[in-house]
Design an enzyme around this catalytic site. Structure first.
Site, short mmCIF file in Angstrom:
data_model
loop_
_atom_site.label_atom_id
_atom_site.label_comp_id
_atom_site.label_asym_id
_atom_site.label_seq_id
_atom_site.Cartn_x
_atom_site.Cartn_y
_atom_site.Cartn_z
N TYR A 133 0.82 -1.21 0.00
CA TYR A 133 0.00 0.00 0.00
C TYR A 133 0.86 1.27 0.00
O TYR A 133 0.66 2.19 -0.80
CB TYR A 133 -0.94 0.02 1.20
CG TYR A 133 -1.67 1.33 1.35
CD1 TYR A 133 -2.82 1.60 0.61
CD2 TYR A 133 -1.20 2.32 2.21
CE1 TYR A 133 -3.47 2.81 0.72
CE2 TYR A 133 -1.85 3.53 2.32
CZ TYR A 133 -2.98 3.77 1.58
OH TYR A 133 -3.63 4.97 1.69
N ASP B 299 -8.05 -3.66 -1.05
CA ASP B 299 -9.21 -2.90 -1.53
C ASP B 299 -8.80 -1.64 -2.26
O ASP B 299 -9.51 -1.17 -3.17
CB ASP B 299 -10.10 -2.52 -0.34
CG ASP B 299 -9.34 -1.75 0.72
OD1 ASP B 299 -9.51 -0.52 0.81
OD2 ASP B 299 -8.57 -2.36 1.47
N LYS C 230 -11.16 -8.76 6.10
CA LYS C 230 -11.74 -7.43 6.22
C LYS C 230 -12.33 -7.02 4.88
O LYS C 230 -11.63 -6.88 3.88
CB LYS C 230 -10.68 -6.41 6.64
CG LYS C 230 -11.22 -4.99 6.80
CD LYS C 230 -10.09 -4.04 7.08
CE LYS C 230 -10.59 -2.60 7.07
NZ LYS C 230 -9.48 -1.64 7.11
#
Length: 532
Positions: A266, A301, A373
């Site tokens: 990320y 995500d 998640k």
């Protein structure tokens, strides 16, 4: 072996995917084991109890680490030069030494002989003291879970972020009373790019609140109070990413946070932090998380905010497999791998909900013991709040049908403004209704073996294996440089923080790493519980 699970996945394809992920990760793991960074070294000093900052806000750990680096280099680590100076000078504490260092009154060296032995013993004792505190905090969590109870999954995950920790606290407690099981305090925009951790309680932050040790302590204490009030443990989340990832992970362990955002790519892709710096920092961070019993949340995500959620579905699975491999190598158990994914397919795409179910069920079956998640729709939220509320309900439905573990609630005003408290209440009402109405619907959701959902899932798995073969052959760093994940290209020699990467020399010594490498993180805390 015959296909298995609700999706009839080919077990050999699953095994191949994991083998390829391990091969792709191995060169990066070797790099992380043979290098250190300024933040890894500062994390040792924090573990040893050094806190505080000068009048200008520069932390004492930065003063010490920078002085050692400038005078003798970090190739051997900070431990021997620092504790040698502490033992052989008129300094009672690390704080005294740091203050003298800031005034230019300390000369560091690499000690030899008996002096090196004494410094090594003193550094080990200091690191052990910090690790013991992490162990005690983990034992505290275990005790509280027994005393107040653990809410059933899926846990409802909610974000609080005013910028002011003293405003965050009542909002977090109110959210818990309304049903939140996990409270995430988003960091102030830009903190991931700071090469220091601010000190103290903070009251100013943009789109978030600064991650500091005192802010961690205050929020954990407040959530403990509301946990006892409600009779269920409310978990606290923050972010271990950016240039100070190892230090923030250490502070999280010391202050008993429960979850930390910690993804293998990320920071590289979305914050332009150097890939080498990120992977080296990440290994130490995850070792601390493993020791502290912290669940990591990964950020797959985010890829779907920049890449198409249909075309790039397999990149999410590839990243999850890499995160799993890096996590296991660092000592994380499956129950600590909060692998992320999201409900981000454009709702105008035909069969979009069926594809979302296929992706969510695929991830659930690939990682059956992971507390997954699941992230709500954001990219396709518009000013139509009614459509947004419906889309969030479909997301909640997908989460329940596929047995997701952690559901981050969606906000109907996501595409308009920073949501108001009333928006949050409506979002909680939405997820509560879906969860209560569906009950154990996941037991009844069994896609047809030759149907759309199962075929889509198997196709994504096959595409994941193909991509992992290329990544394993070409190298993960090259794959990142080519924009394989999240579209953005990040070369291995670019980004922020590369100047803080140091190759370890023969004789490198860091007693925190010595402890973390040699001890089982999941049995080390099983000791007599004593007050922290």
């Amino acid at each position: 072996m015959a296909p298995q699970g609700k999706l009839d996945l080919d077990p050999e394809a699953v095994r191949a995917a994991r083998r390829l992920a391990a091969r792709a990760a191995e060169p990066v793991i070797r790099m992380a084991r043979t290098h250190t960074t300024v933040s890894v070294e500062r994390a040792l000093l924090r573990l040893a109890g050094l806190t505080g900052a000068d009048d200008g806000g520069r932390p004492w750990v930065n003063h010490l680490a920078d002085a050692v680096r400038d005078q003798v280099g970090l190739e051997g680590g900070v431990a021997l030069p620092v504790w040698d100076a502490l033992l052989n000078g008129p300094y009672g504490t690390l704080r005294d030494l740091a203050e003298a260092t800031a005034r230019g009154r300390v000369t560091f060296r690499h000690p030899g002989g008996a002096d090196a032995g004494h410094a090594r013993d003193a550094a080990r004792a200091a690191a052990r003291g910090g690790m013991d505190r992490v162990d005690r905090r983990r034992a505290e969590r275990d005790r509280m879970l027994r005393e107040v109870g653990d809410p059933p999954q899926p846990w409802i995950y909610l974000i609080v972020a005013t910028g002011d920790i003293y405003e965050d606290i009542p909002q977090a407690q109110a959210a818990a009373r309304e049903g939140a099981d996990v409270v995430a305090v988003i960091r102030s925009t830009g903190q991931s790019l700071l090469d220091f951790v601010p000190e103290g309680a903070t009251r100013e932050g943009y789109a978030g609140t600064y991650a500091t040790q005192e802010n961690f302590r205050l929020m954990r204490s407040a959530l403990d109070d509301v946990s006892r009030e409600l009779g269920r443990y409310v978990r606290l989340t923050n972010y271990a990413s950016g240039l100070c990832m190892p230090e923030i992970a250490t502070l999280a362990g010391l202050e008993r946070l429960d979850m930390m955002l910690n993804d293998c790519m990320y920071g590289i892709i979305f914050r332009d932090i150097n890939p080498r710096r990120t992977f080296i920092d990440q290994r130490f961070s995850r070792q601390i998380h493993a020791r502290a019993g912290i669940v990591i949340n990964t950020g797959e995500d985010n890829y779907l905010t920049t890449a198409d959620a249909v075309d790039a579905a397999h990149t999410v699975v590839v990243s999850q497999l890499l995160n799993e491999r890096f996590g296991h190598e660092a000592g994380l158990a499956d129950g600590q791998l909060g692998l992320g994914h999201a409900f981000e397919i454009n709702p105008s795409v035909p069969q979009s909900f069926r594809m979302e179910l296929a992706h969510a069920q695929l991830v659930r079956e690939l990682f059956p013991d992971a507390p997954l998640k699941y992230m709500p729709p954001t990219k396709h939220m518009t000013g139509n709040i009614f459509a947004g509320y419906l889309l969030d309900a479909f997301f909640n439905l997908a989460g329940v049908m596929t047995g997701q573990s952690i559901i981050l609630i969606g906000m109907m005003t996501e595409g308009i403004h920073t949501p108001w408290l009333s928006d949050r209440d409506l979002a909680l009402e939405n997820v509560r209704y879906v969860r209560d109405a569906c009950g154990s619907l996941a037991e009844d959701f069994v896609p047809r073996p030759d149907g759309f959902v199962a075929e889509r899932a198997r196709r994504v798995l096959a595409e994941s294996v193909d991509l992992l073969e290329r990544v394993a052959d070409d190298g993960l760093l090259d794959a990142i440089a080519q924009g394989t994940f999240g579209v953005t290209r990040r070369p291995a020699d670019g980004g922020k923080g590369l100047d803080g990467v140091v190759e370890r020399a023969d004789g490198y010594f860091n007693p925190a790493i010595e402890i973390l490498d040699s001890e089982d993180p999941h049995t080390a805390h099983a000791q007599e519980e004593v007050p922290a």
